[in-house]
Design a protein around this motif. Structure first.
Motif: not given
Length: 209
Positions: A40-48, A155-158, A168-172, A198-204
């Protein structure tokens, strides 16, 4: 699709089912949770956007998801810091893994200053399972160091917890390891995971059960 949420009590029971019916060890679950968070962190914060990721780890399993095994990290050359606020000045992204779904009551030392720093930073913050200091059932606190703390990513686990109604932010969601029979037992409708993600982004949009 509206996401059904897990109460703290059911989240704890689900974890026990994963270790009994699912035959996972606690180490395996923490490894899978940590992998979910890293993706999830890599999705929102790529190495660039910068490679310096600061992880704030608490004393429980939630901290374990952020920390993993200290000896392994030291062997890999990952530094540990004592001065969190100073470390934030050199970071590009912060992972909040202080408290998880079992948190309740007041925030005690030494965490108030850390949570206050998380609230005031201009850095992007990703919280693991719950923004630290938030009530699992009732969301952000009305007073105290966490009042006004709203991380950019969760990042919600399970499965999501009821607090997502206030987020209200990005939710995985990172729960690919939840088997269909366990999901059915807790009446969960988990989203589809693509490929080896291992993660999927969803709406709140959440429904409390």
């Amino acid at each position: 699709m509206a996401l059904k949420t897990l109460s703290a009590k059911n989240a704890a029971a689900l974890d026990k089912d994963l270790m009994s019916v699912g035959a996972f060890s606690i180490d395996q679950l923490m490894e899978l949770a940590g992998l979910s968070v890293s993706q999830a962190v890599f999705r929102v914060h790529p190495l660039s956007r910068g490679r310096r990721i600061l992880v704030a780890c608490g004393p429980g399993n939630n901290g374990g998801d952020g920390l993993r095994l200290a000896t392994q990290l030291r062997n890999l050359g990952v530094p540990f810091v004592d001065d969190f606020e100073s470390a934030m000045t050199e970071a590009d992204h912060v992972v909040d893994a202080i408290f998880g779904f079992s948190f309740s009551g007041e925030v005690r030392e030494p965490f108030p200053a850390v949570i206050k720093a998380l609230k005031e930073t201009s850095l992007p913050v990703t919280s693991v399972d719950a923004p630290s200091s938030w009530s699992i059932e009732d969301g952000p606190p009305v007073s105290g160091p966490g009042n006004g703390f709203h991380p950019s990513t969760l990042v919600s686990l399970t499965a999501p917890k009821p607090l997502v109604k206030w987020f209200t932010g990005r939710h995985f969601i990172g729960g690919r390891f939840v088997s269909p029979d366990i999901a059915k037992k807790y009446n969960l409708e988990l989203p589809a995971y693509e490929g080896i993600d291992q993660v999927v982004e969803v709406e709140n949009i959440a429904i409390k059960l």
